[in-house]
Scaffold this motif. Structure first.
Motif, PDB file in Angstrom:
ATOM      1  N   LEU A 204      68.803  35.575  29.789  1.00 48.09           N
ATOM      2  CA  LEU A 204      69.812  35.130  28.833  1.00 48.09           C
ATOM      3  C   LEU A 204      71.188  35.245  29.477  1.00 48.09           C
ATOM      4  O   LEU A 204      71.708  36.349  29.644  1.00 48.09           O
ATOM      5  N   VAL A 205      71.764  34.114  29.861  1.00 47.17           N
ATOM      6  CA  VAL A 205      73.067  34.128  30.520  1.00 47.17           C
ATOM      7  C   VAL A 205      74.155  34.173  29.456  1.00 47.17           C
ATOM      8  O   VAL A 205      74.535  33.158  28.902  1.00 47.17           O
ATOM      9  N   SER A 206      74.635  35.384  29.181  1.00 44.72           N
ATOM     10  CA  SER A 206      75.669  35.533  28.165  1.00 44.72           C
ATOM     11  C   SER A 206      77.039  35.443  28.806  1.00 44.72           C
ATOM     12  O   SER A 206      77.335  36.136  29.768  1.00 44.72           O
TER      13      SER A 206
ATOM     14  N   ALA B  22      74.178  40.329  14.734  1.00 50.71           N
ATOM     15  CA  ALA B  22      74.601  39.170  13.943  1.00 50.71           C
ATOM     16  C   ALA B  22      74.777  37.935  14.817  1.00 50.71           C
ATOM     17  O   ALA B  22      74.295  36.843  14.477  1.00 50.71           O
ATOM     18  N   THR B  23      75.456  38.088  15.941  1.00 50.02           N
ATOM     19  CA  THR B  23      75.691  36.912  16.792  1.00 50.02           C
ATOM     20  C   THR B  23      74.414  36.537  17.549  1.00 50.02           C
ATOM     21  O   THR B  23      74.116  35.363  17.728  1.00 50.02           O
ATOM     22  N   GLY B  24      73.682  37.558  17.988  1.00 54.95           N
ATOM     23  CA  GLY B  24      72.463  37.283  18.747  1.00 54.95           C
ATOM     24  C   GLY B  24      71.431  36.548  17.916  1.00 54.95           C
ATOM     25  O   GLY B  24      70.720  35.677  18.411  1.00 54.95           O
ATOM     26  N   ALA B  25      71.345  36.891  16.630  1.00 57.44           N
ATOM     27  CA  ALA B  25      70.347  36.257  15.768  1.00 57.44           C
ATOM     28  C   ALA B  25      70.511  34.742  15.796  1.00 57.44           C
ATOM     29  O   ALA B  25      69.524  34.004  15.746  1.00 57.44           O
ATOM     30  N   ILE B  26      71.755  34.287  15.899  1.00 53.06           N
ATOM     31  CA  ILE B  26      71.990  32.838  15.970  1.00 53.06           C
ATOM     32  C   ILE B  26      71.864  32.342  17.408  1.00 53.06           C
ATOM     33  O   ILE B  26      71.184  31.360  17.686  1.00 53.06           O
ATOM     34  N   ALA B  27      72.513  33.061  18.328  1.00 51.41           N
ATOM     35  CA  ALA B  27      72.567  32.571  19.712  1.00 51.41           C
ATOM     36  C   ALA B  27      71.174  32.458  20.327  1.00 51.41           C
ATOM     37  O   ALA B  27      70.894  31.512  21.065  1.00 51.41           O
ATOM     38  N   ILE B  28      70.300  33.394  20.012  1.00 50.83           N
ATOM     39  CA  ILE B  28      69.008  33.420  20.695  1.00 50.83           C
ATOM     40  C   ILE B  28      68.063  32.341  20.186  1.00 50.83           C
ATOM     41  O   ILE B  28      67.070  32.017  20.826  1.00 50.83           O
ATOM     42  N   ARG B  29      68.424  31.744  19.064  1.00 52.72           N
ATOM     43  CA  ARG B  29      67.639  30.574  18.638  1.00 52.72           C
ATOM     44  C   ARG B  29      67.790  29.421  19.618  1.00 52.72           C
ATOM     45  O   ARG B  29      66.984  28.505  19.650  1.00 52.72           O
ATOM     46  N   THR B  30      68.863  29.455  20.409  1.00 54.67           N
ATOM     47  CA  THR B  30      69.098  28.383  21.368  1.00 54.67           C
ATOM     48  C   THR B  30      68.732  28.873  22.767  1.00 54.67           C
ATOM     49  O   THR B  30      68.338  30.013  22.944  1.00 54.67           O
ATOM     50  N   SER B  31      68.852  27.989  23.742  1.00 48.54           N
ATOM     51  CA  SER B  31      68.555  28.438  25.098  1.00 48.54           C
ATOM     52  C   SER B  31      69.395  27.645  26.087  1.00 48.54           C
ATOM     53  O   SER B  31      70.099  26.708  25.716  1.00 48.54           O
ATOM     54  N   GLY B  32      69.327  28.051  27.348  1.00 55.94           N
ATOM     55  CA  GLY B  32      70.003  27.326  28.424  1.00 55.94           C
ATOM     56  C   GLY B  32      71.502  27.233  28.208  1.00 55.94           C
ATOM     57  O   GLY B  32      72.167  28.195  27.849  1.00 55.94           O
ATOM     58  N   VAL B  33      72.002  26.014  28.421  1.00 57.41           N
ATOM     59  CA  VAL B  33      73.430  25.769  28.320  1.00 57.41           C
ATOM     60  C   VAL B  33      73.955  26.093  26.929  1.00 57.41           C
ATOM     61  O   VAL B  33      75.050  26.630  26.774  1.00 57.41           O
TER      62      VAL B  33
ATOM     63  N   GLY C 103      59.942  45.268  28.566  1.00 53.59           N
ATOM     64  CA  GLY C 103      60.569  44.544  29.663  1.00 53.59           C
ATOM     65  C   GLY C 103      59.630  43.520  30.282  1.00 53.59           C
ATOM     66  O   GLY C 103      60.059  42.454  30.719  1.00 53.59           O
ATOM     67  N   ARG C 104      58.366  43.841  30.294  1.00 53.70           N
ATOM     68  CA  ARG C 104      57.395  42.904  30.861  1.00 53.70           C
ATOM     69  C   ARG C 104      57.358  41.620  30.040  1.00 53.70           C
ATOM     70  O   ARG C 104      57.311  40.523  30.590  1.00 53.70           O
ATOM     71  N   VAL C 105      57.418  41.768  28.721  1.00 53.11           N
ATOM     72  CA  VAL C 105      57.448  40.574  27.876  1.00 53.11           C
ATOM     73  C   VAL C 105      58.718  39.771  28.145  1.00 53.11           C
ATOM     74  O   VAL C 105      58.679  38.543  28.285  1.00 53.11           O
ATOM     75  N   LEU C 106      59.855  40.465  28.256  1.00 50.14           N
ATOM     76  CA  LEU C 106      61.115  39.772  28.533  1.00 50.14           C
ATOM     77  C   LEU C 106      61.035  38.990  29.833  1.00 50.14           C
ATOM     78  O   LEU C 106      61.409  37.817  29.898  1.00 50.14           O
ATOM     79  N   ARG C 107      60.555  39.664  30.884  1.00 50.59           N
ATOM     80  CA  ARG C 107      60.525  39.027  32.203  1.00 50.59           C
ATOM     81  C   ARG C 107      59.563  37.844  32.199  1.00 50.59           C
ATOM     82  O   ARG C 107      59.839  36.796  32.786  1.00 50.59           O
ATOM     83  N   ALA C 108      58.432  38.030  31.527  1.00 56.00           N
ATOM     84  CA  ALA C 108      57.462  36.937  31.477  1.00 56.00           C
ATOM     85  C   ALA C 108      58.044  35.741  30.727  1.00 56.00           C
ATOM     86  O   ALA C 108      57.921  34.598  31.168  1.00 56.00           O
ATOM     87  N   ALA C 109      58.711  36.002  29.619  1.00 58.18           N
ATOM     88  CA  ALA C 109      59.246  34.909  28.820  1.00 58.18           C
ATOM     89  C   ALA C 109      60.373  34.191  29.553  1.00 58.18           C
ATOM     90  O   ALA C 109      60.596  33.000  29.344  1.00 58.18           O
TER      91      ALA C 109
ATOM     92  N   ARG D  37      63.813  39.250  22.715  1.00 54.55           N
ATOM     93  CA  ARG D  37      65.127  38.873  23.250  1.00 54.55           C
ATOM     94  C   ARG D  37      66.246  39.433  22.379  1.00 54.55           C
ATOM     95  O   ARG D  37      67.253  39.918  22.882  1.00 54.55           O
ATOM     96  N   LEU D  38      66.035  39.344  21.072  1.00 55.89           N
ATOM     97  CA  LEU D  38      67.077  39.843  20.175  1.00 55.89           C
ATOM     98  C   LEU D  38      67.255  41.348  20.387  1.00 55.89           C
ATOM     99  O   LEU D  38      68.380  41.853  20.450  1.00 55.89           O
ATOM    100  N   ALA D  39      66.138  42.059  20.518  1.00 50.20           N
ATOM    101  CA  ALA D  39      66.229  43.502  20.744  1.00 50.20           C
ATOM    102  C   ALA D  39      66.978  43.774  22.046  1.00 50.20           C
ATOM    103  O   ALA D  39      67.838  44.661  22.108  1.00 50.20           O
ATOM    104  N   ALA D  40      66.673  42.999  23.085  1.00 51.91           N
ATOM    105  CA  ALA D  40      67.370  43.189  24.356  1.00 51.91           C
ATOM    106  C   ALA D  40      68.856  42.928  24.184  1.00 51.91           C
ATOM    107  O   ALA D  40      69.705  43.652  24.725  1.00 51.91           O
ATOM    108  N   TYR D  41      69.188  41.901  23.407  1.00 51.38           N
ATOM    109  CA  TYR D  41      70.588  41.554  23.185  1.00 51.38           C
ATOM    110  C   TYR D  41      71.319  42.688  22.476  1.00 51.38           C
ATOM    111  O   TYR D  41      72.461  43.025  22.807  1.00 51.38           O
ATOM    112  N   VAL D  42      70.650  43.287  21.497  1.00 47.26           N
ATOM    113  CA  VAL D  42      71.271  44.382  20.748  1.00 47.26           C
ATOM    114  C   VAL D  42      71.421  45.622  21.639  1.00 47.26           C
ATOM    115  O   VAL D  42      72.466  46.279  21.638  1.00 47.26           O
ATOM    116  N   ILE D  43      70.388  45.922  22.419  1.00 47.00           N
ATOM    117  CA  ILE D  43      70.471  47.091  23.307  1.00 47.00           C
ATOM    118  C   ILE D  43      71.581  46.898  24.332  1.00 47.00           C
ATOM    119  O   ILE D  43      72.410  47.792  24.554  1.00 47.00           O
TER     120      ILE D  43
END
Ligand SMILES: Nc1ncnc2c1ncn2[C@@H]1O[C@H](COP(=O)(O)OP(=O)(O)OP(=O)(O)O)[C@@H](O)[C@H]1O
Ligand SMILES: [Mg+2]
Lengths: 306, 252, 307
Positions: free
Chosen positions: C55-57, C99-110, C183-189, C207-213
């Motif tokens: 996730l390129v934030s 709050a922001t991640g819940a929306i942002a992570i619905r999208t991907s890439g650019v 982390g394995r799930v994150l890396r695989a995804a 992903r959302l959990a990673a974003y919050v952490i």
């Protein structure tokens, strides 16, 4: 809030939206055709403003300044393309973000080194320095109306170019499926250079037009760039139509929100608290609108890619 | 009669004007290998995608283990025991073969919201993953990254991943595609061993494999099931010969 | 996991621990080192997103900013106790990220890049409009955070070690997370999202959990930054800062959290050094950045790994 004031805000919002559109148009096409994320598109706007102001001062005429700024911005954009950007087309978005971020750092600083940190002024053209009486008690600056008109004409031309010409057809095809285009034997590189140069020129045009009513200063493109991003995300990446509609939405929400939010808040809060929360809310408003639109349409209003 | 393991009822799907799935109904029983054959572009992959949940059908119903799963997400269906392999190999390239399989084991055993213990040292995951690799004969290559495996080996890994999920039904999309004769031979042997334990819906162009493995064969042409029956019956069916086998035998 | 993943950072941490006693004990050096460590922490948290989850934030500075402004809000109410400030800073940032991640992570890439940028900008303008806390001009703290009422962090050396402690903790946490089931799930995804779905795992909650952490760690870095400078301004949330953080991560290399550590330290030190050379140091720094991205593919960690 009177009707006159509201009308002024609507006109200001539309005019801001049009400028945003000119910047966003190039950005969205560059994304669409080349899948290239160019943070440095905003500096193209700044460069346009500086070129306009400098050339106007040199020639002593606003019109010559504006006219010469266009090819100058084009050349500048192509130069950047050759020097930096083209080395990053094959790379991932992350690399593109960083490389174009590096370009921003250099150009913002470069402009500061050459022109100084203090804002530059570009005088209004003689013919447009007055105002137009739109209705009783409302004198609206004619230059701002001229920006609105020029922007609309440019948008119309752009629409014609993209929707009605062979070149535009290629660009649209590239936006929805670039690999297919190169498989069909189109020189995507050259097509892209044209799109890129054209986008740079549009952004430069917007900058030069805005120069007399804004302060021309280093970093002036950065905030506009982010709003342009919001515009193309809302509009749908690669869509000119989407960018146009979204630019007007963003321009209006941004302008009207800023002027009305504090008043609106006064209905619920005491004046000083209203001013504070109003201002804070107004600055969040456009992003809330974006979030709301994306919640329902994650690919924007007019998604191009299926 | 008990409900079949997997049942499609009147499935329809079109892309724009192109009907790729037209009123498809078929069943898969537990312990059965049901082959799905048909010419290129017949809509086999599209059908597998609808069953696995990657694509939504326009109408019709998909029942799995006696329940309607038509509206469930791909992940939900997988958790209920519907595993698929992909026509184009789909593994995690930087993970070792073992870790690829271990991820599949992890997905079905306990929560993946475990934050601190190193997953690579969870013996239970590794043992089950290794067992799956052994089953397809990939154990000696377990520690190589998937990207370094040969094409045939990656097909084997794809199968091992599906097995590691301990599914109830397997959807296999051309598991033999692009493998050499020896690898194909080996995969056919493996599949025959698996057939008794799972229900397998097998999409395959390799007729040798189909007739060696399947108890039932359905033929798909232009989105429609034009025949279903025993391998012998299908081989003899004039409609099928006309639509499909004729050209196939002519080539070979 | 090679020995370098642990030995390299262990060496860096040891050097940071010893630095005050090896001639870097003056206040100027300690200020610089604290800054470097704080940014390293933020970069490590961003590395969890970029390198781990893919996730390129471009809005990670906002996380630091929310943490820093949490300190400001409490300071304004004369609350400076660490046991209030730390949970507030970390918690507020985690909420913002949720709050922001819940929306942002619905999208991907650019889309994801631009939406995180936009949310970061939203935070920036919100901070600028808070006249109560100085608006654009920023806010000067009454004092550093206290621990059980004791003004321990006023001591530069104590603050140095507090930062180092948090840095080591952040590094260890991110390292553990990446190696865990999570982390394995994150890396695989990141590598093959469809495959992960077909296994029965929905990437979104991970992903959302990673974003919050990552946000929470960034928020902690923000709390420390506010303390380091005893001053907080909207500039802390500026999008250029997010770009800087992203560059630190890439400069160091994506192989593990030690990359972000090296990248951030190198970034802060080079920036400081260039700034002593010329006022227009960005004219050198920008091309340097572009060249690094162009040629230094594995980052500094990759260079050291090869040698
Ligand atoms: N996303 C899509 N959009 C439009 N058409 C599609 C799409 N996916 C597949 N098709 C079309 O649907 C038809 C069926 O494709 P499908 O991949 O299911 O065939 P198949 O039987 O698996 O063929 P093969 O044996 O070559 O794998 C083809 O004509 C294909 O071009
Ligand atoms: Mg197929």
């Amino acid at each position: 809030m009177t009707a006159t004031l509201l009308l002024v805000q609507v006109l200001n919002g539309l005019q801001f939206g049009i400028l945003l559109f000119l910047v966003a148009a190039g950005l969205t096409l560059v994304f669409g055709v080349m899948d290239f994320i160019n943070l440095a598109h905003g500096v193209q706007y700044m460069i346009g403003a500086y070129l306009g102001a400098t050339l106007a001062a040199l020639t002593g005429s606003f019109w010559f300044g504006l006219l010469l700024a266009l090819p100058a911005a084009l050349v500048f954009g192509l130069l950047l393309e050759v020097l930096v950007f083209r080395h990053f087309y094959e790379r991932d978005h992350l690399s593109q973000v960083l490389a174009t971020f590096g370009v921003i750092l250099v150009l913002n600083q470069g402009v500061k080194a050459v022109f100084g940190a203090a804002p530059m002024q570009m005088p209004l053209p003689e013919a447009l320095s007055g105002g137009v009486r739109i209705m009783e008690g409302l004198l609206y600056p004619s230059y701002r109306l001229a920006i609105l008109a020029a922007g609309l004409v440019t948008a119309g031309l752009l629409w014609f170019l993209v929707e009605r010409t062979k070149l535009g057809m290629l660009v649209r095809a590239g936006a929805s499926n670039a690999p297919m285009l190169s498989a069909l034997g189109v020189d995507v590189r050259r097509l892209f250079m044209m799109v890129f140069g054209f986008g740079a020129m549009l952004a430069g045009f917007a900058g030069a037009m805005a120069a007399p009513i804004l302060s021309v200063e280093p970093g002036m493109g950065d905030n506009l760039l982010i709003l342009a991003f919001v515009v193309i995300v809302i509009g749908g990446i690669g869509s000119i139509r989407g960018a146009f509609l979204a630019a007007l939405i963003v321009g209006l929400v941004e302008t009207i929100g800023r002027s009305m939010m504090p008043d609106l808040m006064r209905l619920f809060l005491d004046p000083s608290a209203a001013r504070q929360t109003g201002a804070a809310l107004a600055s969040m408003l456009i992003y809330i609108v974006m979030a709301a639109i994306l919640a329902f349409r994650p690919a924007g209003l007019f998604p191009v890619r299926t | 009669m008990a409900e079949p393991l997997l049942e499609l009822r009147g499935l329809n799907k079109s892309f724009g004007g192109l009907r790729v799935t037209e009123n498809v109904s078929l069943t898969l029983e537990a312990g059965e290998i049901h082959a799905l054959i048909g010419p290129n572009g017949a809509g086999k992959t599209t059908l597998i995608q609808q069953i696995s949940g990657a694509l939504a059908p326009d109408s019709g119903e998909i029942r799995f283990l006696g329940e309607d799963v038509t509206r469930l997400s791909m992940a939900r269906r997988a958790r209920r025991g519907l595993a698929r392999s992909f026509q184009i190999t789909s593994v995690i390239p930087s993970f070792s073969a073992l870790e690829n399989a271990a991820l599949a084991v992890q997905a079905r055993s306990g929560s993946s919201f475990r934050f601190f213990r190193p997953a690579a040292r969870e013996a239970a995951l590794n043992e089950a993953a290794m067992a799956a690799l052994e089953e397809v004969g990939l154990a000696p290559r377990a520690h190589l990254p998937a990207a370094a495996l040969s094409h045939g080996e990656r097909r084997q890994l794809e199968l091992a991943i599906a097995l590691a999920m301990r599914p109830r039904a397997l959807l296999l999309d051309e598991p033999l595609a692009g493998t050499g004769p020896e690898e194909a031979e080996r995969l056919i042997r493996i599949l025959r061993g698996l057939g008794a334990r799972y229900g397998i819906l097998l999409v395959e162009h390799d007729m040798r494999a189909v007739f060696a493995l399947a108890q039932r064969v359905s033929v798909l042409a232009q989105g429609r099931v034009i025949a279903t029956g025993s391998p012998a019956g299908i081989r003899a069916d004039p409609v099928v010969r006309a639509a499909y086998l004729g050209e196939e035998e002519g080539e070979g | 996991m090679t020995w370098r993943d642990a030995a390299l950072p262990a060496g860096v941490f040891a050097a940071l621990a010893l630095a005050p006693f090896l001639g870097f004990g003056q206040s100027h050096s300690l200020t610089l080192l604290a800054r470097a460590m704080i940014f390293a922490m933020a970069a490590i948290s961003l590395m969890l997103l970029v390198g781990g989850a893919g996730l390129v934030s471009l809005g990670h500075a906002a996380m630091m900013g929310v943490g820093a402004y949490a300190v400001v809000v409490l300071d304004h109410a004369r609350i400076t106790e660490a046991w209030a400030v730390l949970p507030a800073g970390v918690g507020a940032t985690a909420l913002f990220a949720l709050a922001t991640g819940a929306i942002a992570i619905r999208t991907s890439g650019v889309h994801f890049i631009m939406i995180t940028l936009a949310f970061g900008q939203m935070a920036f303008f919100t901070a600028s409009s808070l006249a109560l806390f100085g608006g654009d001009d920023g806010y000067t703290l009454y004092g550093r955070t206290e621990i059980f009422g004791a003004r321990l962090l006023e001591d530069r050396l104590a603050f140095h070690f507090a930062c180092l402690f948090c840095l080591v903790a952040a590094w260890a946490l991110v390292r553990a997370l990446l190696a865990s089931r999570f982390g394995r799930v994150l890396r695989a995804a990141r590598e093959n999202e469809t495959r992960v779905r077909a296994l029965g795992l929905e990437p979104y909650p991970y992903r959302l959990a990673a974003y919050v952490i990552a946000g929470a760690i960034g928020g902690l870095a923000g709390v420390l930054l506010a303390n380091a400078t005893e001053f907080v301004a909207p500039a802390y949330l500026a999008w250029q800062r997010s770009g800087d953080l992203l560059f630190m991560v890439i400069l160091g290399g994506l192989a593990g959290p030690h990359g972000a550590l090296l990248g951030a330290l190198a970034f802060v030190l080079v920036e400081e050094w260039l700034a002593t050379l010329t006022e227009h140091w960005r004219l050198i720094f920008g091309p340097l950045l572009i060249l690094c991205v162009l040629f230094l593919r594995g980052g500094i960690a990759g260079l050291l790994g090869r040698g």
